[in-house]
Scaffold this active site. Structure first.
Site, PDB file in Angstrom:
ATOM      1  N   LYS A  13     -31.929  -7.074  40.009  1.00 41.16           N
ATOM      2  CA  LYS A  13     -31.726  -8.264  40.856  1.00 41.16           C
ATOM      3  C   LYS A  13     -31.736  -9.535  40.013  1.00 41.16           C
ATOM      4  CE  LYS A  13     -35.435  -7.491  43.369  1.00 41.16           C
ATOM      5  NZ  LYS A  13     -35.979  -6.304  42.672  1.00 41.16           N
ATOM      6  N   ARG A  88     -39.216  -9.685  51.561  1.00 39.59           N
ATOM      7  CA  ARG A  88     -39.794  -8.466  51.000  1.00 39.59           C
ATOM      8  C   ARG A  88     -40.432  -7.586  52.063  1.00 39.59           C
ATOM      9  NH1 ARG A  88     -39.833  -9.092  45.142  1.00 39.59           N
ATOM     10  NH2 ARG A  88     -41.241  -7.568  44.296  1.00 39.59           N
ATOM     11  N   ARG A 127     -38.795  -2.541  29.367  1.00 37.20           N
ATOM     12  CA  ARG A 127     -39.207  -3.952  29.377  1.00 37.20           C
ATOM     13  C   ARG A 127     -40.690  -4.081  29.007  1.00 37.20           C
ATOM     14  NH1 ARG A 127     -38.209  -7.164  34.740  1.00 37.20           N
ATOM     15  NH2 ARG A 127     -39.793  -5.737  35.477  1.00 37.20           N
ATOM     16  N   ARG A 133     -44.735  -7.497  30.292  1.00 41.35           N
ATOM     17  CA  ARG A 133     -45.006  -8.189  31.570  1.00 41.35           C
ATOM     18  C   ARG A 133     -46.236  -7.548  32.216  1.00 41.35           C
ATOM     19  NH1 ARG A 133     -40.489  -9.009  36.344  1.00 41.35           N
ATOM     20  NH2 ARG A 133     -41.875  -8.133  37.891  1.00 41.35           N
ATOM     21  N   ARG A 144     -45.896  -0.711  42.762  1.00 39.40           N
ATOM     22  CA  ARG A 144     -44.783  -1.596  43.176  1.00 39.40           C
ATOM     23  C   ARG A 144     -43.704  -0.795  43.886  1.00 39.40           C
ATOM     24  NH1 ARG A 144     -43.380  -4.154  37.604  1.00 39.40           N
ATOM     25  NH2 ARG A 144     -41.545  -4.963  38.671  1.00 39.40           N
TER      26      ARG A 144
HETATM   27  P1  AP5 Z   1     -34.404  -7.026  36.375  1.00 37.05           P
HETATM   28  O1  AP5 Z   1     -33.118  -7.729  36.393  1.00 37.05           O
HETATM   29  O2  AP5 Z   1     -35.646  -7.772  36.033  1.00 37.05           O
HETATM   30  O3  AP5 Z   1     -34.630  -6.240  37.743  1.00 37.05           O
HETATM   31  P2  AP5 Z   1     -35.333  -6.753  39.065  1.00 37.05           P
HETATM   32  O4  AP5 Z   1     -34.726  -5.983  40.184  1.00 37.05           O
HETATM   33  O5  AP5 Z   1     -35.302  -8.246  39.136  1.00 37.05           O
HETATM   34  O6  AP5 Z   1     -36.759  -6.177  38.754  1.00 37.05           O
HETATM   35  P3  AP5 Z   1     -38.198  -6.821  38.731  1.00 37.05           P
HETATM   36  O7  AP5 Z   1     -39.034  -5.760  38.068  1.00 37.05           O
HETATM   37  O8  AP5 Z   1     -38.256  -8.182  38.151  1.00 37.05           O
HETATM   38  O9  AP5 Z   1     -38.399  -6.904  40.275  1.00 37.05           O
HETATM   39  P4  AP5 Z   1     -39.579  -6.921  41.214  1.00 37.05           P
HETATM   40  O10 AP5 Z   1     -38.891  -6.968  42.501  1.00 37.05           O
HETATM   41  O11 AP5 Z   1     -40.590  -5.848  41.065  1.00 37.05           O
HETATM   42  O12 AP5 Z   1     -40.352  -8.203  40.671  1.00 37.05           O
HETATM   43  P5  AP5 Z   1     -40.526  -9.671  41.231  1.00 37.05           P
HETATM   44  O13 AP5 Z   1     -40.522 -10.562  40.067  1.00 37.05           O
HETATM   45  O14 AP5 Z   1     -39.608  -9.929  42.360  1.00 37.05           O
HETATM   46  O15 AP5 Z   1     -34.226  -5.752  35.395  1.00 37.05           O
HETATM   47  C1  AP5 Z   1     -35.321  -4.940  35.040  1.00 37.05           C
HETATM   48  C2  AP5 Z   1     -35.167  -4.563  33.549  1.00 37.05           C
HETATM   49  O16 AP5 Z   1     -33.999  -3.749  33.388  1.00 37.05           O
HETATM   50  C3  AP5 Z   1     -34.978  -5.764  32.625  1.00 37.05           C
HETATM   51  O17 AP5 Z   1     -35.620  -5.521  31.411  1.00 37.05           O
HETATM   52  C4  AP5 Z   1     -33.446  -5.830  32.418  1.00 37.05           C
HETATM   53  O18 AP5 Z   1     -33.106  -6.392  31.174  1.00 37.05           O
HETATM   54  C5  AP5 Z   1     -33.064  -4.368  32.499  1.00 37.05           C
HETATM   55  N1  AP5 Z   1     -31.737  -4.137  33.074  1.00 37.05           N
HETATM   56  C6  AP5 Z   1     -31.181  -4.769  34.143  1.00 37.05           C
HETATM   57  N2  AP5 Z   1     -29.952  -4.277  34.401  1.00 37.05           N
HETATM   58  C7  AP5 Z   1     -29.735  -3.302  33.476  1.00 37.05           C
HETATM   59  C8  AP5 Z   1     -28.637  -2.425  33.231  1.00 37.05           C
HETATM   60  N3  AP5 Z   1     -27.531  -2.450  33.973  1.00 37.05           N
HETATM   61  N4  AP5 Z   1     -28.740  -1.555  32.221  1.00 37.05           N
HETATM   62  C9  AP5 Z   1     -29.877  -1.517  31.443  1.00 37.05           C
HETATM   63  N5  AP5 Z   1     -30.937  -2.336  31.620  1.00 37.05           N
HETATM   64  C10 AP5 Z   1     -30.867  -3.217  32.637  1.00 37.05           C
HETATM   65  O19 AP5 Z   1     -41.981  -9.593  41.872  1.00 37.05           O
HETATM   66  C11 AP5 Z   1     -43.134  -9.437  41.071  1.00 37.05           C
HETATM   67  C12 AP5 Z   1     -44.370  -9.555  41.966  1.00 37.05           C
HETATM   68  O20 AP5 Z   1     -44.419 -10.870  42.550  1.00 37.05           O
HETATM   69  C13 AP5 Z   1     -44.424  -8.607  43.168  1.00 37.05           C
HETATM   70  O21 AP5 Z   1     -44.947  -7.331  42.829  1.00 37.05           O
HETATM   71  C14 AP5 Z   1     -45.338  -9.376  44.115  1.00 37.05           C
HETATM   72  O22 AP5 Z   1     -46.684  -9.270  43.727  1.00 37.05           O
HETATM   73  C15 AP5 Z   1     -44.898 -10.817  43.894  1.00 37.05           C
HETATM   74  N6  AP5 Z   1     -43.800 -11.230  44.791  1.00 37.05           N
HETATM   75  C16 AP5 Z   1     -42.535 -11.576  44.446  1.00 37.05           C
HETATM   76  N7  AP5 Z   1     -41.810 -11.895  45.538  1.00 37.05           N
HETATM   77  C17 AP5 Z   1     -42.647 -11.743  46.601  1.00 37.05           C
HETATM   78  C18 AP5 Z   1     -42.477 -11.900  47.994  1.00 37.05           C
HETATM   79  N8  AP5 Z   1     -41.295 -12.260  48.522  1.00 37.05           N
HETATM   80  N9  AP5 Z   1     -43.537 -11.644  48.787  1.00 37.05           N
HETATM   81  C19 AP5 Z   1     -44.730 -11.267  48.276  1.00 37.05           C
HETATM   82  N10 AP5 Z   1     -44.958 -11.088  46.970  1.00 37.05           N
HETATM   83  C20 AP5 Z   1     -43.914 -11.327  46.126  1.00 37.05           C
END
Ligand code: AP5
Length: 188
Positions: A13, A88, A127, A133, A144
């Site tokens: 994402k 979410r 990552r 992270r 997660r």
């Molecule tokens: P990346 O692009 O970072 O994927 P992502 O879907 O954004 O994954 P995240 O792990 O950041 O998502 P998340 O939803 O768990 O975390 P968030 O920050 O929202 O890609 C992942 C990796 O793969 C990277 O290293 C990238 O380089 C690599 N990659 C990407 N595409 C690729 C490809 N095609 N081929 C190879 N490699 C690739 O949330 C974190 C925390 O914040 C949550 O757990 C929660 O505690 C809190 N939080 C956030 N939003 C909320 C909310 N709305 N409500 C409540 N708590 C929240």
């Protein structure tokens, strides 16, 4: 253009939203990035949410909605946004629908980036090795993913049932996936 990106942790994402932000000239709003910035800055909110994030659980709906409202009020969001990581759960989705109605800014698309679980785990492990992270440890990643299935998958089902979900295959090279997203969104 106002878009939400739905998908499991590691589905790409953030990576794709960042690239599409430049392509469409709209804001990329990641609630995860906003929360991590608050933790890094040591704000009162950051101090409150750090432990919750480190466990891989969701921060309270009210805290995230507050951050989101502030961010949407910034000038770069006026032309549109890609929201990554929100809504979410179904309660956030209801609050978001109300907020958009108040702002008179309807949503254009809900995009679901589909990636098999084994690949999600592999990407996050990679990552973890590269960046360290805080919530990318194997135990937290399991949590997660469980939180995603229990709380966020129903949001995906909600948009699918309403006939408003665009499914995009998130497996492959980053630019290949970007092209799929552009084609899906250019139909809008
Ligand atoms: P990346 O692009 O970072 O994927 P992502 O879907 O954004 O994954 P995240 O792990 O950041 O998502 P998340 O939803 O768990 O975390 P968030 O920050 O929202 O890609 C992942 C990796 O793969 C990277 O290293 C990238 O380089 C690599 N990659 C990407 N595409 C690729 C490809 N095609 N081929 C190879 N490699 C690739 O949330 C974190 C925390 O914040 C949550 O757990 C929660 O505690 C809190 N939080 C956030 N939003 C909320 C909310 N709305 N409500 C409540 N708590 C929240």
């Amino acid at each position: 253009m106002r878009i939400i990106f739905l998908g499991a942790p590691g589905s790409g994402k953030g990576t794709q939203a960042q690239l599409l932000r430049a392509h469409y000239g709209i804001a990329h709003i990641s609630t995860g990035d906003l929360l991590r910035a608050a933790v890094a800055a040591g704000t009162p909110l950051g101090l409150e949410v750090k432990a919750v994030m480190d466990r891989g659980e969701l921060v309270s709906d009210a805290q995230v909605l507050g951050l989101l409202k502030e961010r949407l009020a910034q000038p770069d969001a006026a032309r549109g946004f890609i929201l990554d990581g929100y809504p979410r759960n179904l309660a956030q989705n209801a609050a978001f629908a109300e907020l958009l109605a108040e702002l008179g800014q309807p949503l254009d698309a809900a995009v679901y980036i589909e990636v098999p679980e084994a690949l999600l785990v592999e990407r996050i492990a990679s990552r973890a090795r590269a960046e360290g992270r805080a919530d990318d440890s194997p135990e937290t990643v399991r949590n997660r993913l469980a939180v995603y299935h229990a709380q966020t998958a129903p949001v995906v089902e909600h948009y699918a049932a309403a006939g408003r979900l665009k499914r995009v295959d998130g497996v492959g090279e980053i630019n290949e996936i970007l092209d799929r997203l552009k084609s899906a969104l250019d139909d809008e």
